[in-house]
Design a protein around this motif. Sequence first.
Motif, PDB file in Angstrom:
ATOM      1  N   PHE A   1     -34.095   7.761  20.643  1.00 34.27           N
ATOM      2  CA  PHE A   1     -33.335   8.407  19.739  1.00 34.27           C
ATOM      3  C   PHE A   1     -31.959   8.865  20.395  1.00 34.27           C
ATOM      4  O   PHE A   1     -30.882   8.916  19.750  1.00 34.27           O
ATOM      5  CB  PHE A   1     -34.021  10.224  19.577  1.00 34.27           C
ATOM      6  CG  PHE A   1     -35.186  10.040  18.570  1.00 34.27           C
ATOM      7  CD1 PHE A   1     -35.285   9.166  17.527  1.00 34.27           C
ATOM      8  CD2 PHE A   1     -36.017  10.936  18.771  1.00 34.27           C
ATOM      9  CE1 PHE A   1     -36.235   8.906  16.613  1.00 34.27           C
ATOM     10  CE2 PHE A   1     -37.125  10.977  17.784  1.00 34.27           C
ATOM     11  CZ  PHE A   1     -37.271  10.018  16.905  1.00 34.27           C
TER      12      PHE A   1
ATOM     13  N   GLU B   1     -30.253   6.706  21.959  1.00 34.90           N
ATOM     14  CA  GLU B   1     -29.462   5.255  21.690  1.00 34.90           C
ATOM     15  C   GLU B   1     -28.931   5.601  20.031  1.00 34.90           C
ATOM     16  O   GLU B   1     -27.962   5.395  19.857  1.00 34.90           O
ATOM     17  CB  GLU B   1     -30.352   4.080  21.820  1.00 34.90           C
ATOM     18  CG  GLU B   1     -30.720   3.690  23.189  1.00 34.90           C
ATOM     19  CD  GLU B   1     -31.475   2.390  23.138  1.00 34.90           C
ATOM     20  OE1 GLU B   1     -31.336   1.621  22.261  1.00 34.90           O
ATOM     21  OE2 GLU B   1     -32.384   2.374  23.802  1.00 34.90           O
ATOM     22  N   ILE B   2     -29.724   6.130  19.211  1.00 36.40           N
ATOM     23  CA  ILE B   2     -29.597   6.133  17.767  1.00 36.40           C
ATOM     24  C   ILE B   2     -28.508   7.127  17.880  1.00 36.40           C
ATOM     25  O   ILE B   2     -27.493   6.847  17.006  1.00 36.40           O
ATOM     26  CB  ILE B   2     -30.824   6.453  16.967  1.00 36.40           C
ATOM     27  CG1 ILE B   2     -31.547   5.630  17.043  1.00 36.40           C
ATOM     28  CG2 ILE B   2     -30.225   6.909  15.583  1.00 36.40           C
ATOM     29  CD1 ILE B   2     -32.992   5.837  16.568  1.00 36.40           C
TER      30      ILE B   2
ATOM     31  N   SER C   1     -24.448   6.712  16.544  1.00 37.95           N
ATOM     32  CA  SER C   1     -23.651   7.402  15.494  1.00 37.95           C
ATOM     33  C   SER C   1     -22.585   8.216  15.906  1.00 37.95           C
ATOM     34  O   SER C   1     -21.444   8.012  15.001  1.00 37.95           O
ATOM     35  CB  SER C   1     -24.893   8.470  14.910  1.00 37.95           C
ATOM     36  OG  SER C   1     -24.232   9.325  13.880  1.00 37.95           O
TER      37      SER C   1
ATOM     38  N   PRO D   1     -26.865   1.712  14.118  1.00 34.88           N
ATOM     39  CA  PRO D   1     -28.107   2.092  14.934  1.00 34.88           C
ATOM     40  C   PRO D   1     -28.725   0.755  15.414  1.00 34.88           C
ATOM     41  O   PRO D   1     -28.929  -0.108  14.855  1.00 34.88           O
ATOM     42  CB  PRO D   1     -28.734   3.120  14.130  1.00 34.88           C
ATOM     43  CG  PRO D   1     -28.594   2.870  12.951  1.00 34.88           C
ATOM     44  CD  PRO D   1     -27.133   2.264  12.635  1.00 34.88           C
TER      45      PRO D   1
ATOM     46  N   LYS E   1     -31.757  -1.489  16.158  1.00 35.42           N
ATOM     47  CA  LYS E   1     -32.999  -1.792  15.311  1.00 35.42           C
ATOM     48  C   LYS E   1     -34.084  -2.448  15.926  1.00 35.42           C
ATOM     49  O   LYS E   1     -34.703  -3.468  15.622  1.00 35.42           O
ATOM     50  CB  LYS E   1     -32.445  -2.892  14.201  1.00 35.42           C
ATOM     51  CG  LYS E   1     -31.334  -2.588  13.221  1.00 35.42           C
ATOM     52  CD  LYS E   1     -31.088  -3.231  12.208  1.00 35.42           C
ATOM     53  CE  LYS E   1     -29.993  -2.624  11.393  1.00 35.42           C
ATOM     54  NZ  LYS E   1     -29.811  -3.465  10.070  1.00 35.42           N
TER      55      LYS E   1
ATOM     56  N   ALA F   1     -28.955   8.999  10.812  1.00 37.06           N
ATOM     57  CA  ALA F   1     -28.982   8.015  12.020  1.00 37.06           C
ATOM     58  C   ALA F   1     -30.049   7.865  12.457  1.00 37.06           C
ATOM     59  O   ALA F   1     -30.704   6.788  12.707  1.00 37.06           O
ATOM     60  CB  ALA F   1     -27.983   8.660  13.049  1.00 37.06           C
ATOM     61  N   VAL F   2     -31.018   8.928  12.261  1.00 38.68           N
ATOM     62  CA  VAL F   2     -32.615   8.962  12.899  1.00 38.68           C
ATOM     63  C   VAL F   2     -33.317   7.838  11.785  1.00 38.68           C
ATOM     64  O   VAL F   2     -33.974   7.128  12.126  1.00 38.68           O
ATOM     65  CB  VAL F   2     -33.069  10.119  12.924  1.00 38.68           C
ATOM     66  CG1 VAL F   2     -34.432  10.061  13.331  1.00 38.68           C
ATOM     67  CG2 VAL F   2     -32.477  10.912  14.012  1.00 38.68           C
TER      68      VAL F   2
ATOM     69  N   GLU G   1     -32.468   5.480   9.785  1.00 38.44           N
ATOM     70  CA  GLU G   1     -32.030   4.031   9.537  1.00 38.44           C
ATOM     71  C   GLU G   1     -32.726   2.957  10.217  1.00 38.44           C
ATOM     72  O   GLU G   1     -33.495   2.197   9.602  1.00 38.44           O
ATOM     73  CB  GLU G   1     -30.535   3.949  10.090  1.00 38.44           C
ATOM     74  CG  GLU G   1     -29.995   2.425   9.837  1.00 38.44           C
ATOM     75  CD  GLU G   1     -29.678   2.188   8.442  1.00 38.44           C
ATOM     76  OE1 GLU G   1     -29.629   1.169   7.935  1.00 38.44           O
ATOM     77  OE2 GLU G   1     -29.376   3.266   7.821  1.00 38.44           O
ATOM     78  N   PRO G   2     -32.997   2.956  11.520  1.00 39.33           N
ATOM     79  CA  PRO G   2     -34.182   2.106  12.123  1.00 39.33           C
ATOM     80  C   PRO G   2     -35.464   2.629  11.846  1.00 39.33           C
ATOM     81  O   PRO G   2     -35.813   3.688  12.274  1.00 39.33           O
ATOM     82  CB  PRO G   2     -33.671   2.165  13.513  1.00 39.33           C
ATOM     83  CG  PRO G   2     -33.161   3.185  14.055  1.00 39.33           C
ATOM     84  CD  PRO G   2     -32.662   3.870  12.636  1.00 39.33           C
ATOM     85  N   SER G   3     -36.286   1.738  11.290  1.00 39.12           N
ATOM     86  CA  SER G   3     -37.616   2.082  11.066  1.00 39.12           C
ATOM     87  C   SER G   3     -38.773   1.350  11.213  1.00 39.12           C
ATOM     88  O   SER G   3     -38.450   0.107  11.014  1.00 39.12           O
ATOM     89  CB  SER G   3     -37.641   2.864   9.673  1.00 39.12           C
ATOM     90  OG  SER G   3     -37.431   1.867   8.850  1.00 39.12           O
TER      91      SER G   3
END
Length: 198
Positions: A79, A81-82, A86, A92, A94, A185-186, A188-190
């Motif tokens: 988190f 890093e994300i 941002s 962000p 991945k 921002a949180v 986005e990568p999933s």
Amino acid sequence: MNRFSRRIFTRKAALRLALALILFIALIVAFYAEKNWRGQRAWAAYRTDAERRGVKLDLKDFLPPPVPDAENFAAIPIFEEIFRASEANEPPPKRLEFPESKATQPTMGEPSKAERIDLAAWRDFFVKNKLLDAPGPVAATDVLGAVGHYEPLLQQLRDGTTRPHANFPVKWEKDFAAPLSAWLAVSEPSFDEPTLRR
């Protein structure tokens, strides 16, 4: 131009019309200025009374107290890093996404239809994406081995769930725009599919 038209369109009539228009505009401005003044006085009176009664009216009054990083789920490295990305207006990381591939990603089955996960299809997908060198005799073992590539990040998430608080570094001074910048921002990568656990 006839005599009647000449009477209407005289310089004196034009000045009277301009004066009437200016007066009308001045009345409208005065009306709204008085309304704003009364509104500001009413708000100031209400605010003073509400604050005397202990009512919270400012966004900063609702902010949670700071939380130590060791107790904060939002302070795990992934988190951080994300949020750093941002703040720097960068995309962000991945790190929890599967590598891009021309192969179609298998589904996770449909629990409501009692469909099981096709582990052999997932194993083949991981082989095509070079997360596995070659298929083995047991598809489940191969899938767990491939997902092991994400194990350090998944372990961060597991460790984070033991922390009692989740205080994300939202810039509340941005008012209503603040949650968007943080939560986008949180989100986005999933890791699109549910975590596969041993």
